[in-house]
Design an enzyme around this catalytic site. Structure first.
Site, mmCIF file in Angstrom:
data_model
loop_
_atom_site.group_PDB
_atom_site.id
_atom_site.type_symbol
_atom_site.label_atom_id
_atom_site.label_comp_id
_atom_site.label_asym_id
_atom_site.label_seq_id
_atom_site.Cartn_x
_atom_site.Cartn_y
_atom_site.Cartn_z
ATOM 1 N N ARG A 76 79.281 -21.231 -9.124
ATOM 2 C CA ARG A 76 77.996 -21.147 -8.430
ATOM 3 C C ARG A 76 76.916 -21.631 -9.396
ATOM 4 O O ARG A 76 76.921 -21.266 -10.584
ATOM 5 C CB ARG A 76 77.686 -19.702 -8.014
ATOM 6 C CG ARG A 76 78.402 -19.251 -6.767
ATOM 7 C CD ARG A 76 77.851 -19.950 -5.512
ATOM 8 N NE ARG A 76 78.495 -19.495 -4.301
ATOM 9 C CZ ARG A 76 79.553 -20.065 -3.723
ATOM 10 N NH1 ARG A 76 80.109 -21.128 -4.262
ATOM 11 N NH2 ARG A 76 80.040 -19.591 -2.591
ATOM 12 N N GLU A 120 70.548 -25.965 -4.678
ATOM 13 C CA GLU A 120 71.149 -27.106 -3.969
ATOM 14 C C GLU A 120 70.350 -27.460 -2.713
ATOM 15 O O GLU A 120 69.867 -26.548 -2.049
ATOM 16 C CB GLU A 120 72.596 -26.754 -3.598
ATOM 17 C CG GLU A 120 73.430 -26.512 -4.842
ATOM 18 C CD GLU A 120 74.857 -26.073 -4.547
ATOM 19 O OE1 GLU A 120 75.271 -26.074 -3.382
ATOM 20 O OE2 GLU A 120 75.544 -25.728 -5.514
ATOM 21 N N HIS A 126 78.756 -30.266 -4.667
ATOM 22 C CA HIS A 126 79.417 -29.038 -4.186
ATOM 23 C C HIS A 126 80.616 -29.383 -3.286
ATOM 24 O O HIS A 126 80.640 -29.049 -2.095
ATOM 25 C CB HIS A 126 78.412 -28.138 -3.446
ATOM 26 C CG HIS A 126 78.847 -26.697 -3.420
ATOM 27 N ND1 HIS A 126 77.987 -25.644 -3.574
ATOM 28 C CD2 HIS A 126 80.074 -26.133 -3.259
ATOM 29 C CE1 HIS A 126 78.661 -24.497 -3.494
ATOM 30 N NE2 HIS A 126 79.933 -24.779 -3.301
HETATM 31 C C1 GLV Z 1 82.347 -22.663 -1.901
HETATM 32 O O1 GLV Z 1 81.501 -22.812 -2.698
HETATM 33 C C2 GLV Z 1 83.076 -21.447 -1.717
HETATM 34 O O2 GLV Z 1 82.653 -20.387 -2.211
HETATM 35 O O3 GLV Z 1 84.106 -21.493 -1.044
#
Ligand code: GLV
Length: 321
Positions: free
Chosen positions: A239, A268, A286
């Site tokens: 994250r 983001e 991401h």
């Molecule tokens: C994506 O970031 C997830 O947590 O699956």
């Protein structure tokens, strides 16, 4: 009298074959766009809904949960659930589910893609070729650094961290973990566990695999970056806010570390301008779980969770706080 089906809000387009699994037992209110639904609209559309299928970037806070006056299940299509106020949900008896395990392999693969991209300067080399910056082979053009015999430091010993570690022997890398006591740490051998400080001081690649919580926010900051080897690189597929981007930009500018590979960001889709301009930083949008196979499996699991809970059965993958 005909029984009314429970209604489910789905905040993003998903494979129609997966949504079809909801149709027999639920009424679906689908946001068909690829854009984020504004928070106020999520709240408004949650009224009267029994189920919610959301994404990691939908903010399901106490206000959204209060607006969902009939909510019984919140199913996020993600493993991380820091976007959901699980305490507010639990207080209302709402089941929260996520999609663990099935995205472990895809995210571990992307982590290795970033490790290799940064150490072998793949993005930079690709850009050089495209702009005509490769005018002939030379002995010392685009020299990178090798992984063999180096140390991979994994921060967090959960499923994804362990899957990344499992590949390390193929590169003849030694692995160490920094992890807080608990089930994750118990699943790696004691000899591989070191303090975060030792991991930072000795690792050639530092890869972050932590959930976002108040204790992990900015765990990588000016102080911890200054502990890293100057030749080391930092990889983050967990994250964004686990890393203080301002501090990372500073550490790269000061050459305190050699490079970074980042799939996640603090705000983001905004990326810190100090990172955007650096050749030794590989940036991806991401996409840790973004394979066709994994995304379809994630959506299917979220739908199953909703169908089970609304059918009066236990969730398949409830979150564990
Ligand atoms: C994506 O970031 C997830 O947590 O699956």
């Amino acid at each position: 009298m005909t029984e009314t089906k429970p209604a489910v809000l789905v905040t993003r387009r998903m494979p129609s074959a997966v949504l079809d699994q909801l149709a027999p037992s639920c009424l679906v209110d689908l946001h068909p766009g690829t854009d984020d639904l504004p928070h106020e609209e999520v709240c408004a559309r949650l009224r009267g809904k029994q189920g919610l299928i959301c994404m990691f970037n939908d903010r399901i806070d106490a206000a959204a949960i209060a607006a969902g006056d009939s909510l019984r299940v919140i199913a996020t299509v993600a493993v991380g659930f820091d976007n959901i106020d699980v305490v507010a949900a639990a207080a209302r008896g709402i089941v929260v589910t996520n999609t663990p395990d099935i995205l472990t392999g895809a995210t571990a693969e992307l982590t290795w893609a970033l490790i290799l991209s940064v150490t072998r300067r793949i993005g930079e080399a690709d850009r050089a070729v495209r702009r005509g910056g490769w005018t002939g082979w030379t002995f010392d053009f685009m020299l990178g650094s090798e992984l063999q015999g180096k140390r991979l430091g994994i921060v967090g010993a959960g499923r994804i961290g362990r899957a990344v570690a499992a590949v390390a022997p193929a590169f003849d890398m030694q692995v160490v973990f920094a992890a807080k006591p608990g089930a994750d740490r118990d699943s790696v051998s004691d000899e591989t566990v070191v303090s975060l400080d030792e991991l930072l001081l000795t690792s050639d690649v530092v890869s972050l695999h932590l959930p976002l919580t108040e204790t992990t926010r900015h765990v990588i900051n000016r102080r911890t970056l200054a502990r890293m080897k100057r030749s080391a690189c930092l990889i983050n597929t967990s994250r964004g806010p686990v890393v203080d981007e301002e501090a990372l930009s500073w550490a790269l500018e000061e050459r305190l570390i050699a490079g970074a590979g980042l799939d996640v960001f603090e705000e983001e889709p905004r990326v810190h301008p100090g990172l955007l301009q650096r050749e030794n930083v590989c940036l991806t949008p991401h996409i840790g779980s973004a394979t066709r196979e994994t995304r379809a499996a994630m959506a299917a699991l979220a739908v199953r969770n909703v169908v089970e809970v609304l059918g009066g059965r236990p969730a398949v993958t409830p979150v564990h706080r």
